[in-house]
Design an enzyme around this catalytic site. Structure first.
Site, PDB file in Angstrom:
ATOM      1  N   LYS A   4       0.825  -1.205   0.000  1.00  0.00           N
ATOM      2  CA  LYS A   4       0.000   0.000   0.000  1.00  0.00           C
ATOM      3  C   LYS A   4       0.860   1.256   0.000  1.00  0.00           C
ATOM      4  O   LYS A   4       0.545   2.244  -0.674  1.00  0.00           O
ATOM      5  CB  LYS A   4      -0.934  -0.022   1.211  1.00  0.00           C
ATOM      6  N   GLN A  22      -3.972  -1.596  10.037  1.00  0.00           N
ATOM      7  CA  GLN A  22      -3.981  -2.915   9.403  1.00  0.00           C
ATOM      8  C   GLN A  22      -4.537  -3.962  10.367  1.00  0.00           C
ATOM      9  O   GLN A  22      -4.126  -4.048  11.531  1.00  0.00           O
ATOM     10  CB  GLN A  22      -2.556  -3.297   8.989  1.00  0.00           C
ATOM     11  N   ASP A  38     -10.906   3.219   4.944  1.00  0.00           N
ATOM     12  CA  ASP A  38     -11.370   1.839   4.795  1.00  0.00           C
ATOM     13  C   ASP A  38     -12.889   1.777   4.692  1.00  0.00           C
ATOM     14  O   ASP A  38     -13.449   0.811   4.184  1.00  0.00           O
ATOM     15  CB  ASP A  38     -10.916   0.991   5.990  1.00  0.00           C
TER      16      ASP A  38
END
Length: 297
Positions: free
Chosen positions: A52, A96, A119
């Site tokens: 990412k 994460q 997210d």
């Protein structure tokens, strides 16, 4: 002939379109910044975060990397999130998953500022999605919408079957399919571990999204001819390879491809789209937070 849906190519097109928007934001003095927080017991998480960050670097998005020891208390993670929430230079925050067992991930999600929740998992953003006016769509379901659009698959009036009910894929995917909006208007069935006669449900699908997390769980005998198959699964199975394993999806590719009109491979299907839509949300967040119009693909 069955069409193999190339997620790498579609993701590359999205990144290329985002590039000009990032450049325009930078010219306006607002270069997007994504902060990633790693406190995960999963060895693969470090790889995911690194990928990412590399994606951000390629587009000129600033990436901040924060790592915490696994034995740190929950408050240490919450303090980091609070600092990032308060930092006007940070536009998106990604913690994460999974996090260590002594931390409640729901509390982590609720701690992130909904405006920086790229997210799309904060309860406020989940509520907006369900209500029909999402701020940030979760990356994997949004990426699937983009894949279907790129493949000229019209969801309107179709029977969509989602196998899996996770907060990351299954639930938001079903919500996007039923919305009265482009990429929606489908008659949607959600199947899960308590579904009776799963194969009878999956054979009804015009569009099947497999997100059960079980290797090669769905095969061609469970599908009808002409179905579009989107395989979200990424599972390691033992194999006679240099690494000692190979990646397979939740769908048995060969038998499913014999029935499908189009199908995503694993790897190279949904995965690249998830990462591309994280960049999309970060760019969108930068525009929203600075009251700037941004062109989004």
């Amino acid at each position: 002939m069955t069409e193999q849906i190339d997620g790498e190519a579609v993701a590359a097109d999205i990144r290329a379109e985002l590039q000009s928007t990032v450049d325009s934001l930078a010219d306006a003095g607002e270069r997007p910044t994504l902060a990633t927080v790693l406190m995960s017991p999963d060895p693969a998480s470090e790889t995911y975060v690194s990928m990412k960050q590399n994606d951000c670097e390629e587009l000129g998005i600033n990436a901040r990397d924060i790592e915490l020891d696994l034995d740190e208390p929950a408050e240490a993670l919450f303090d980091v999130i609070d600092e990032l929430n308060a930092d006007d230079d940070v536009n998106g925050i990604l913690v994460q998953s999974p996090v260590p067992d002594h931390i409640d991930y729901r509390e982590v999600l609720e701690r992130i500022d909904p405006e920086k929740d790229v997210d799309g998992f904060h309860p406020t953003n989940v509520g907006r999605l369900v209500a029909g006016y999402p701020q940030y769509k979760p990356c994997t379901p949004h990426g699937i919408q983009k894949l279907l659009a790129a493949t000229d698959v019209d969801t309107e009036g179709k029977d969509a079957v989602v196998v899996g009910r996770s907060r990351i894929v299954g639930k938001p995917m079903a919500n996007l399919f039923i919305q009265k909006a482009p990429g929606g208007n489908a008659t949607t069935t959600v199947c899960h571990s308590r579904t009776d006669d799963l194969a009878a449900k999956t054979r009804q699908a015009d569009i099947l999204v497999a997100a059960a997390g079980i290797p090669e769980f769905i095969d061609g005998s469970m599908l009808s001819a002409g179905v579009v198959v989107i395989d979200v699964g990424i599972n390691r199975v033992d194999a006679d390879t240099e690494k000692g394993y190979e990646l397979v999806g939740d769908v048995d590719y060969e038998s499913a491809a014999a029935k499908a009109s189009a199908i995503t491979p694993v790897p190279g299907g949904v995965g690249p789209m998830t990462r591309a839509m994280l960049l999309y949300n970060t760019v969108k967040a930068t525009g929203l937070q600075n009251d700037l119009d941004v062109d989004l693909p």
